[in-house]
Design a protein around this motif. Structure first.
Motif: not given
Length: 522
Positions: A20, A78, A81-82, A121, A125
């Motif tokens: 990342i 990842h 984080s989303q 990210i 994004r």
């Protein structure tokens, strides 16, 4: 903090963190700070009665804590984080909806979603979340102002706490960007150092003859360059000298103009001060002189503090037949505009009472209301200037009793019958004098028969509305309690106590309005 980080980021996460863009420590920090914010805001919302926001904050707190513990699983950073961004975005949309939509104080927090996406990210994004944020703002803009579920009494505290959180987030993000910038500079410096070493190695490998030739050429070019620089500096010094001389000349002209303007301003100030002193003298002559006050009232005190040099409050006193009539008035505004209104009110009272012999307080207020509208042509000009007033008529009743008749325009009368310990209040009509008023409301006479040594108090609202350094008003309740406590003192002593409390109230703050307060012993 290191032990906390080591607990949630296990060994199997090391390879994942390399895939990342940012360190997993940053994501963990975001989750912890978000959970703490939601916990604090839940307590704040509970204290102000914003129940829906309490549930939303508690729900978000649970979700952010869950995001923290997702670090102990095999889910990639990842995806965590989303999930974190989706929870933040949904929570913000909920708060904006509950606190007024497009008018919500929480709307500015939308900007942190794309910034957080870039940090956690990548830029692509961040652009996607920026687009979603713009769509949400457009949606709330189309929907307009929504019902605000936030209680009115808690709006200030909620806004302060929300803006404090906003300031904290800005400070933290700024520190992150500073750290990134410092790291980038360190990389650039290391690269420059490496290039410098390589260049030096290449120069060492050059042939001696070429090196000597280059040195000669370099020295020649250096001398020519220095000569050109000297010529340029000479020309620049000459140009700078001309500019400096011109600037000095312009500065002297400006100083002379300022000096002339200061003289004009000083002359105007002296003229204005002289005019104000004359206005003070004129207004003082319009007020009842001490001889009349001593003759008609005998035992009394007057607290009279204009906010500016001249006042918008005034009192009027005269005896017509067997009626001693006292008027206390609070005109619109203060300073010069208020003083002009006091002159109009004084003149109209002379006409109504002294000339037309009207002695009923309610009738006096009716006549004064009509006369102000006529004198200021308020029906034509829509002018709203006027005044609040209290009118008292005193006359001898049967035996030793005194008949008091009172009528008020938004002003009250307080009285303490002899032998009692608590004040009573006679409220005036909720209608001012002059301007546009509800003509269905009428001024009403209140009649009392008071024994000797009874007390009456009346005045403007300046004393009650005076705030302290914390913007807390003196207040009517506090004034009534004080009058009850000092009622047994002589009126001169009562005046000292009231003035002492007023001065304490005004420490480290300024006077808010004209102050007028009278106390009379029957």
């Amino acid at each position: 903090m290191k032990a906390f980080y080591d607990f949630f980021v296990s060994d199997f996460r090391i390879k994942d963190s390399q895939r990342i863009r940012k360190s997993p420590k940053l994501l963990l920090h975001f989750c912890v700070i978000a959970a703490l914010f939601c916990g604090v805001y839940a307590i704040v919302c509970l204290s102000i009665g914003f129940v829906l926001a309490v549930y939303v904050n508690l729900g978000l707190f649970v979700l952010f804590v869950a995001c923290i513990f997702l670090h102990k699983t095999t889910i990639s950073f990842h995806h965590i984080s989303q999930v974190f961004l989706v929870v933040c975005f949904a929570g913000l949309v909920a708060f904006i909806y509950l606190s007024g939509g497009i008018a919500s104080v929480a709307l500015s927090w939308i900007c942190f979603i794309p910034i957080t996406a870039i940090l956690l990210i990548d830029l692509r994004r961040g652009v996607v979340w920026l687009g979603l944020g713009i769509l949400v703002i457009l949606g709330f803009a189309i929907a307009g102002t929504l019902p605000n579920q936030l209680p009115k009494q808690g709006h200030i505290l909620y806004s302060v706490m929300l803006n404090t959180g906003l300031a904290c987030m800005i400070t933290w993000l700024t520190s992150i960007f500073v750290q990134i910038k410092e790291k980038s500079q360190q990389v650039i410096q290391a690269q420059n150092l490496e290039l410098k070493i390589q260049k030096e190695e290449m120069l060492v490998q050059n042939e001696e003859l070429l090196q000597q030739k280059e040195e000669v050429v370099t020295q020649r070019d250096f001398i020519e360059k220095k000569n050109q620089e000297m010529k340029f500096l000479n020309n620049k010094l000459g140009s700078s000298e001309r500019v400096l001389r011109k600037a000095v000349k312009s500065l002297r002209e400006s100083q002379q103009k300022i000096s002339n303007k200061n003289e004009v301003l000083e002359q105007r100030d002296r003229f204005i001060q002289k005019s104000i002193r004359s206005a003070v003298t004129i207004q003082e002559t319009l007020l009842p002189h001490p001889q009349k006050l001593n003759e008609l009232l005998r035992d009394y005190f007057i607290i009279y503090y204009p906010k500016d040099k001249v006042s918008g409050d005034f009192y009027w006193l005269n005896k017509v037949a067997c009626h001693t009539i006292l008027v206390v008035s609070d005109c619109t505004g203060h300073g010069i505009p208020g003083a002009f209104m006091t002159m109009i009110g004084n003149t109209l009272l002379d006409k109504i009472i002294n000339t037309e012999k009207i002695t009923s307080p309610a009738a006096i207020l009716d006549a004064l209301h009509t006369e102000i509208q006529l004198v200021l042509r308020q029906k034509e000009t829509q002018d709203i200037n006027g005044m609040d007033a209290a009118v008292v008529s005193l006359e001898q009743a049967n035996g030793a009793l005194t008949r008091l008749t009172f009528a008020g325009a938004k002003n009250s009368l307080f009285y303490l019958p002899k032998g009692e310990s608590l004040l009573y209040e006679l409220k005036g009509a909720r209608k001012s004098l002059g301007g546009i008023q509800n003509e269905n409301k009428q001024f009403v006479n209140h009649v009392l028969n008071l024994a000797p040594e009874s007390l009456i108090y009346l005045g403007s609202d300046g004393l009650q509305d005076q705030n302290d350094v914390h913007r807390k008003k003196f207040g009517k309740d506090r004034l009534i309690r004080m009058l009850n406590q000092i009622a047994l003192l002589p009126l001169s002593g009562q005046k000292e106590k009231i003035e002492e409390a007023l001065h304490q109230q005004m420490i480290n703050t300024t006077q808010r309005d004209d102050i007028l307060w009278l106390g009379i012993r029957i």
